[in-house]
Design a protein around this motif. Sequence first.
Motif, PDB file in Angstrom:
ATOM      1  N   GLY A 237       0.753  -1.207  -0.047  1.00 55.32           N
ATOM      2  CA  GLY A 237      -0.100  -0.051  -0.054  1.00 55.32           C
ATOM      3  C   GLY A 237       0.790   1.147   0.021  1.00 55.32           C
ATOM      4  N   MET A 238       1.913   1.458   0.322  1.00 52.12           N
ATOM      5  CA  MET A 238       2.731   2.431   0.766  1.00 52.12           C
ATOM      6  C   MET A 238       3.441   2.484  -0.506  1.00 52.12           C
ATOM      7  SD  MET A 238       4.869   1.718   4.178  1.00 52.12           S
ATOM      8  CE  MET A 238       3.972   1.934   6.002  1.00 52.12           C
ATOM      9  N   LEU A 239       3.966   1.360  -1.488  1.00 53.72           N
ATOM     10  CA  LEU A 239       4.285   1.640  -2.618  1.00 53.72           C
ATOM     11  C   LEU A 239       3.144   2.392  -3.542  1.00 53.72           C
ATOM     12  CD1 LEU A 239       6.476  -1.649  -3.006  1.00 53.72           C
ATOM     13  CD2 LEU A 239       7.273   0.870  -2.669  1.00 53.72           C
ATOM     14  N   THR A 240       1.979   1.891  -3.367  1.00 52.08           N
ATOM     15  CA  THR A 240       1.166   2.723  -4.179  1.00 52.08           C
ATOM     16  C   THR A 240       1.415   4.192  -4.306  1.00 52.08           C
ATOM     17  OG1 THR A 240      -0.374   0.719  -3.959  1.00 52.08           O
ATOM     18  CG2 THR A 240      -1.737   2.623  -4.971  1.00 52.08           C
ATOM     19  N   SER A 241       1.323   4.602  -3.224  1.00 57.38           N
ATOM     20  CA  SER A 241       1.576   6.248  -3.140  1.00 57.38           C
ATOM     21  C   SER A 241       3.002   6.535  -3.608  1.00 57.38           C
ATOM     22  CB  SER A 241       1.346   6.450  -1.439  1.00 57.38           C
ATOM     23  OG  SER A 241       2.365   5.818  -0.874  1.00 57.38           O
ATOM     24  N   SER A 242       3.777   5.842  -3.497  1.00 57.47           N
ATOM     25  CA  SER A 242       4.983   6.101  -4.344  1.00 57.47           C
ATOM     26  C   SER A 242       5.023   6.159  -5.742  1.00 57.47           C
ATOM     27  CB  SER A 242       6.232   5.317  -3.781  1.00 57.47           C
ATOM     28  OG  SER A 242       6.097   3.933  -4.348  1.00 57.47           O
ATOM     29  N   ILE A 243       4.245   5.309  -6.251  1.00 62.13           N
ATOM     30  CA  ILE A 243       3.984   5.351  -7.975  1.00 62.13           C
ATOM     31  C   ILE A 243       3.309   6.492  -8.199  1.00 62.13           C
ATOM     32  CG2 ILE A 243       2.864   3.966  -9.662  1.00 62.13           C
ATOM     33  CD1 ILE A 243       3.094   1.394  -8.140  1.00 62.13           C
ATOM     34  N   LEU A 244       2.286   7.028  -7.365  1.00 64.82           N
ATOM     35  CA  LEU A 244       1.504   8.412  -7.850  1.00 64.82           C
ATOM     36  C   LEU A 244       2.496   9.336  -7.781  1.00 64.82           C
ATOM     37  CD1 LEU A 244      -1.885   7.448  -5.978  1.00 64.82           C
ATOM     38  CD2 LEU A 244      -1.303   7.110  -8.552  1.00 64.82           C
ATOM     39  N   SER A 245       3.456   9.343  -6.484  1.00 64.47           N
ATOM     40  CA  SER A 245       4.221  10.350  -6.094  1.00 64.47           C
ATOM     41  C   SER A 245       5.401  10.608  -7.388  1.00 64.47           C
ATOM     42  CB  SER A 245       4.842  10.242  -4.960  1.00 64.47           C
ATOM     43  OG  SER A 245       3.802  10.464  -3.986  1.00 64.47           O
ATOM     44  N   ILE A 246       5.733   9.239  -8.064  1.00 58.84           N
ATOM     45  CA  ILE A 246       6.890   9.484  -8.738  1.00 58.84           C
ATOM     46  C   ILE A 246       6.528  10.332 -10.045  1.00 58.84           C
ATOM     47  CG2 ILE A 246       8.147   8.159 -10.493  1.00 58.84           C
ATOM     48  CD1 ILE A 246       8.355   5.781  -8.340  1.00 58.84           C
ATOM     49  N   ALA A 247       5.455  10.214 -10.675  1.00 59.60           N
ATOM     50  CA  ALA A 247       4.719  10.893 -11.865  1.00 59.60           C
ATOM     51  C   ALA A 247       4.856  12.409 -11.430  1.00 59.60           C
ATOM     52  CB  ALA A 247       3.514  10.382 -12.324  1.00 59.60           C
ATOM     53  N   ARG A 248       4.456  12.704 -10.258  1.00 57.01           N
ATOM     54  CA  ARG A 248       4.395  14.079  -9.912  1.00 57.01           C
ATOM     55  C   ARG A 248       5.656  14.676  -9.751  1.00 57.01           C
ATOM     56  NH1 ARG A 248       1.311  17.311  -5.022  1.00 57.01           N
ATOM     57  NH2 ARG A 248       1.359  19.233  -5.791  1.00 57.01           N
ATOM     58  N   VAL A 249       6.577  14.150  -9.052  1.00 57.83           N
ATOM     59  CA  VAL A 249       8.255  14.434  -8.908  1.00 57.83           C
ATOM     60  C   VAL A 249       8.415  14.673 -10.248  1.00 57.83           C
ATOM     61  CG1 VAL A 249      10.264  13.757  -8.059  1.00 57.83           C
ATOM     62  CG2 VAL A 249       8.243  13.730  -6.473  1.00 57.83           C
ATOM     63  N   ALA A 250       8.452  13.558 -11.117  1.00 62.76           N
ATOM     64  CA  ALA A 250       9.233  13.853 -12.346  1.00 62.76           C
ATOM     65  C   ALA A 250       8.861  14.930 -13.226  1.00 62.76           C
ATOM     66  CB  ALA A 250       9.130  12.394 -13.055  1.00 62.76           C
ATOM     67  N   GLY A 251       7.428  15.054 -13.044  1.00 63.66           N
ATOM     68  CA  GLY A 251       6.673  16.069 -14.189  1.00 63.66           C
ATOM     69  C   GLY A 251       6.708  17.497 -13.720  1.00 63.66           C
ATOM     70  N   GLU A 252       6.978  17.645 -12.502  1.00 62.54           N
ATOM     71  CA  GLU A 252       6.913  19.182 -11.941  1.00 62.54           C
ATOM     72  C   GLU A 252       8.051  20.063 -12.762  1.00 62.54           C
ATOM     73  OE1 GLU A 252       4.936  20.777 -10.596  1.00 62.54           O
ATOM     74  OE2 GLU A 252       3.511  19.013  -9.824  1.00 62.54           O
ATOM     75  N   THR A 253       7.812  21.153 -12.738  1.00 67.20           N
ATOM     76  CA  THR A 253       8.576  22.056 -13.702  1.00 67.20           C
ATOM     77  C   THR A 253       8.923  23.338 -12.636  1.00 67.20           C
ATOM     78  OG1 THR A 253       7.868  21.711 -15.811  1.00 67.20           O
ATOM     79  CG2 THR A 253       9.314  23.712 -15.405  1.00 67.20           C
ATOM     80  N   ALA A 254       7.966  23.770 -12.077  1.00 72.18           N
ATOM     81  CA  ALA A 254       7.774  24.984 -11.292  1.00 72.18           C
ATOM     82  C   ALA A 254       8.885  24.895 -10.084  1.00 72.18           C
ATOM     83  CB  ALA A 254       6.454  25.578 -10.671  1.00 72.18           C
ATOM     84  N   PRO A 255       8.775  23.578  -9.097  1.00 76.56           N
ATOM     85  CA  PRO A 255       9.620  23.699  -8.028  1.00 76.56           C
ATOM     86  C   PRO A 255      11.045  23.514  -8.462  1.00 76.56           C
ATOM     87  CG  PRO A 255       7.813  22.271  -7.779  1.00 76.56           C
ATOM     88  CD  PRO A 255       7.954  22.715  -9.302  1.00 76.56           C
ATOM     89  N   ILE A 256      11.492  22.859  -9.320  1.00 76.34           N
ATOM     90  CA  ILE A 256      12.859  22.606  -9.838  1.00 76.34           C
ATOM     91  C   ILE A 256      13.684  23.959 -10.533  1.00 76.34           C
ATOM     92  CG2 ILE A 256      12.713  20.279  -9.857  1.00 76.34           C
ATOM     93  CD1 ILE A 256      12.846  20.444 -12.947  1.00 76.34           C
ATOM     94  N   MET A 257      12.576  24.616 -11.113  1.00 77.91           N
ATOM     95  CA  MET A 257      13.095  26.042 -11.838  1.00 77.91           C
ATOM     96  C   MET A 257      13.587  26.770 -10.911  1.00 77.91           C
ATOM     97  SD  MET A 257      10.376  28.746 -13.612  1.00 77.91           S
ATOM     98  CE  MET A 257       9.548  27.429 -14.293  1.00 77.91           C
ATOM     99  N   PHE A 258      13.219  27.061  -9.487  1.00 80.89           N
ATOM    100  CA  PHE A 258      13.770  28.020  -8.520  1.00 80.89           C
ATOM    101  C   PHE A 258      14.969  27.197  -7.925  1.00 80.89           C
ATOM    102  CE2 PHE A 258       9.408  29.371  -8.930  1.00 80.89           C
ATOM    103  CZ  PHE A 258       9.436  30.556  -9.426  1.00 80.89           C
ATOM    104  N   THR A 259      14.780  25.663  -7.755  1.00 80.57           N
ATOM    105  CA  THR A 259      15.577  25.287  -6.768  1.00 80.57           C
ATOM    106  C   THR A 259      16.956  24.237  -7.362  1.00 80.57           C
ATOM    107  OG1 THR A 259      14.125  23.498  -6.616  1.00 80.57           O
ATOM    108  CG2 THR A 259      13.966  25.121  -5.177  1.00 80.57           C
ATOM    109  N   ALA A 260      16.588  23.931  -8.570  1.00 77.11           N
ATOM    110  CA  ALA A 260      17.659  22.530  -9.072  1.00 77.11           C
ATOM    111  C   ALA A 260      18.071  22.652 -10.658  1.00 77.11           C
ATOM    112  CB  ALA A 260      17.028  21.431  -8.546  1.00 77.11           C
TER     113      ALA A 260
END
Length: 339
Positions: A237-260
């Motif tokens: 069940g914990m890995l299910t949440s990680s699967i959803l989070s992976i897609a969001r982390v990989a696809g975000e532009t705004a957070p990494i635009m300022f930080t990384a």
Amino acid sequence: MEAPLNYFRRKPTLSQRLEAATFWAFRIATYAVLFFTAYIVLNIAIKGAPQLFRPGFFTMSPETLYLFESEGRHLEMGDTEFRAYQTTHVIDESSVKSIAHSAGGILPCIAGTVLLVIGSMLIALTLGISAAIYLSEYSTPSAWIHATRLAILNLAGVPSIVFGLFGFGLFVLYFNWGVSLMAGWFTLALMVLPVIITASEEALRSIPVGFREGSLALGATKWQAIRTNVLPYALPGMLTSSILSIARVAGETAPIMFTAAFVMRDEMPWQGLNRWTDFFFQGVMALPYHIYVVSSKIPQNEYTERVQYGTAFVFLLVVASVALTAIVLRGRLRKRYKW
């Protein structure tokens, strides 16, 4: 010959008709979502797949594309090839047209995206699972715990740009990490932390109380009972949440635009380091930010379009590969721990 009418057949009632209409509404909505998703993915695949076979697409850094006339021919060259060509040929400078980021490859972008996903997910899972264990197993019901859970749920709806500005102020400026992997990791980890905490807590609560009581009855400590009889069965069940989070982390532009993220970096993250600690405090290129730059900061034409679709297609493959790894691991854990 017409079939005889069946006068004993029951006519459908109003509630039955509404039930049938609801069923078809849900079915049409589901197939509509699948159709549009398939259309978008196929469109990206058809336009982006040819770029995978372009020489240097997976082995080079992004380069400027030069279009020019030479010896009666129309030529297209990347920056490296164009500089070498200039040394042996005479080129009419007035005929040269340059288009940024439309030649070369996307190797640094792929490496940066993978590093950002792996690092941020390790931090998010460590903090998220630890917080979920405390809230589910150790905390006692109180106003403070209720307020904490409410705050976590509210954080899940905060826009990513807010997390980006928060990470910029805290990690980049206050902690003086600069635009770096560390700043990007912690910003992305905090962004997906609410989802992981909530899903992990629900997974822990789904484990029967008897699992805990059985271990405690045999003399195990509370942590031993959680570690051996609760966590293994809650991991799928914990890995299910990680699967959803992976897609969001990989696809975000705004957070990494300022930080990384950097617009351009020729070297790979592990190259040109004076000390091993420099690896964590350097910026990287990333696929979503590269797509953003090419699609919004450069005049659009057929050359930028092929880079956009090629990068987007590779981005889908990278996210799908990481998510598939988590899915396979979840499936194995489910087969191993059955109850």
